[in-house]
Design an enzyme around this catalytic site. Structure first.
Site, mmCIF file in Angstrom:
data_model
loop_
_atom_site.group_PDB
_atom_site.id
_atom_site.type_symbol
_atom_site.label_atom_id
_atom_site.label_comp_id
_atom_site.label_asym_id
_atom_site.label_seq_id
_atom_site.Cartn_x
_atom_site.Cartn_y
_atom_site.Cartn_z
ATOM 1 C CG MET A 1 83.862 105.052 -29.208
ATOM 2 S SD MET A 1 85.633 105.130 -28.967
ATOM 3 C CE MET A 1 86.198 105.385 -30.612
ATOM 4 N N GLY B 1 76.428 104.916 -41.000
ATOM 5 C CA GLY B 1 76.918 103.579 -40.653
ATOM 6 C C GLY B 1 76.349 103.151 -39.304
ATOM 7 C CG HIS B 2 77.538 105.137 -35.670
ATOM 8 N ND1 HIS B 2 78.184 106.286 -36.056
ATOM 9 C CD2 HIS B 2 78.441 104.409 -34.967
ATOM 10 C CE1 HIS B 2 79.425 106.267 -35.607
ATOM 11 N NE2 HIS B 2 79.620 105.136 -34.956
ATOM 12 C CD GLN C 1 87.942 102.172 -28.040
ATOM 13 O OE1 GLN C 1 87.111 101.731 -27.258
ATOM 14 N NE2 GLN C 1 87.760 102.099 -29.350
ATOM 15 N N GLY D 1 79.771 96.968 -36.475
ATOM 16 C CA GLY D 1 79.988 97.123 -37.910
ATOM 17 C C GLY D 1 81.170 96.291 -38.397
ATOM 18 C CE LYS E 1 85.863 102.661 -41.398
ATOM 19 N NZ LYS E 1 86.221 102.922 -40.012
ATOM 20 C CG ASP E 2 85.853 99.509 -36.495
ATOM 21 O OD1 ASP E 2 86.969 100.030 -36.618
ATOM 22 O OD2 ASP E 2 84.796 100.171 -36.454
ATOM 23 C CD GLN F 1 85.495 97.612 -32.330
ATOM 24 O OE1 GLN F 1 86.247 98.399 -31.776
ATOM 25 N NE2 GLN F 1 84.335 98.008 -32.841
HETATM 26 O O1 PAF Z 1 83.793 100.769 -32.544
HETATM 27 C C1 PAF Z 1 83.690 101.594 -31.623
HETATM 28 O O2 PAF Z 1 83.062 102.656 -31.756
HETATM 29 C C2 PAF Z 1 84.369 101.305 -30.299
HETATM 30 O O3 PAF Z 1 85.561 100.624 -30.472
HETATM 31 C C3 PAF Z 1 83.451 100.562 -29.297
HETATM 32 C C4 PAF Z 1 83.071 99.190 -29.803
HETATM 33 C C5 PAF Z 1 82.189 101.391 -29.044
HETATM 34 C C6 PAF Z 1 84.177 100.384 -27.974
HETATM 35 O O4 PAF Z 1 84.535 101.604 -27.419
#
Ligand code: PAF
Length: 279
Positions: free
Chosen positions: A31, A37-38, A62, A148, A150-151, A154
């Site tokens: 996002m 991290g990214h 979301q 990641g 971290k989530d 998810q």
């Molecule tokens: O982790 C994120 O940045 C978001 O939840 C994702 C996976 C890009 C979905 O919008």
């Protein structure tokens, strides 16, 4: 040069060309407001794919809290510079109309792993994630996707999604990247005040202490009660959840008698932080 594409038809054509040449395409869905991290996900994607797409889309579906959506940090120019430096081939940054055109009527909803913790505290959040991730997989046609740890929840939701819907993409989970003081990197960290930033690393340290107790055989009820008190004493003003869950299927556990993960969400001022560690 990283090419910025906003239109899914153009992206599809680009990817089709790569695939005709036998290339493996990796995607890093984000996002934006990119941090180290990214960039570690990007490095993994570069190492494991021939061509790399990073997506940036602040997905309204979301965000259960409109304030969080408005305040979500955005800085595309800085993000493009970072991606360029990292050798990313394409930044796919669609607008809301491209992802959710008028008439859009589909929701991807996952039961089980999406229900506790984030699912219980952020109603609709994982429907939004699963729906947009399904769309991003369809739009990018990538063979590998990097997320990641971290989530953590998810990541489990996305794994369930691709298994259940036979989406031909391999999900690669990558370790959490931390600041030197232990704070997990997150786009939301920039919103912490100087004082909150001092407190924030306690999240990791308290999880580590609780994990040590759990590994030593403590009951979750005891270890989690002490950890909750430690969060409040450190200056967090609300612990939304703090749970011990199985790695397999994210079932809440009474003790660490199988491979487990300790997961937390807590508030510092108006910033909600999450983190997790292996037990
Ligand atoms: O982790 C994120 O940045 C978001 O939840 C994702 C996976 C890009 C979905 O919008």
């Amino acid at each position: 040069m990283t090419q910025v594409i906003r239109n899914s038809a153009e992206l599809r054509e680009k990817v089709a060309g790569w695939k005709r040449s036998g290339m493996l395409v990796g995607v890093v869905p984000t996002m934006g407001a990119l941090h180290e991290g990214h960039m570690s996900l990007v490095a993994q994607a570069r190492a494991q794919s021939d061509r790399v797409i990073v997506t940036i889309f602040v997905n309204p579906m979301q965000f259960n809290n409109p304030d969080d959506l408005t305040k979500y940090p955005r800085n595309e120019a800085k993000d493009v510079a970072l991606l360029d430096q990292a050798g990313v081939d394409v930044l796919f940054a669609p607008g809301v109309e491209e992802v959710y055109p008028t008439g859009f009527a589909t929701t991807v909803s996952i039961t089980g792993v999406s229900e506790p913790m984030e699912g219980a505290h952020r109603p609709g959040h994982f429907d939004g994630v699963a729906t947009v991730v399904s769309k991003l997989f369809g739009m990018t046609q990538a063979g590998r996707a990097f997320f990641g740890e971290k989530d953590w929840q998810q990541l489990q939701v996305v794994r369930r999604l691709v298994d259940d819907l036979n989406i031909p993409v391999k999900i690669i989970g990558c370790p959490t990247i931390r600041e030197e003081d232990g704070l997990a990197m997150s786009s939301r960290n920039v919103r912490l005040t100087a004082q909150e930033r001092q407190i924030a690393p306690q999240m990791h340290h308290i999880l580590q202490q609780a994990a040590t107790q759990l590994r030593g055989g403590a009951l979750a009820s005891d270890a989690l009660t002490s950890a909750r008190a430690a969060f409040l004493a450190a200056g967090f003003h609300d612990v939304e959840y703090l749970e011990l869950a199985s790695v397999e299927g994210l079932r809440l556990l009474p003790a660490a008698n199988e491979p487990a993960r300790l997961l937390v969400a807590a508030w510092l001022g108006d910033v909600r932080l999450i983190d997790n560690i292996a037990v």
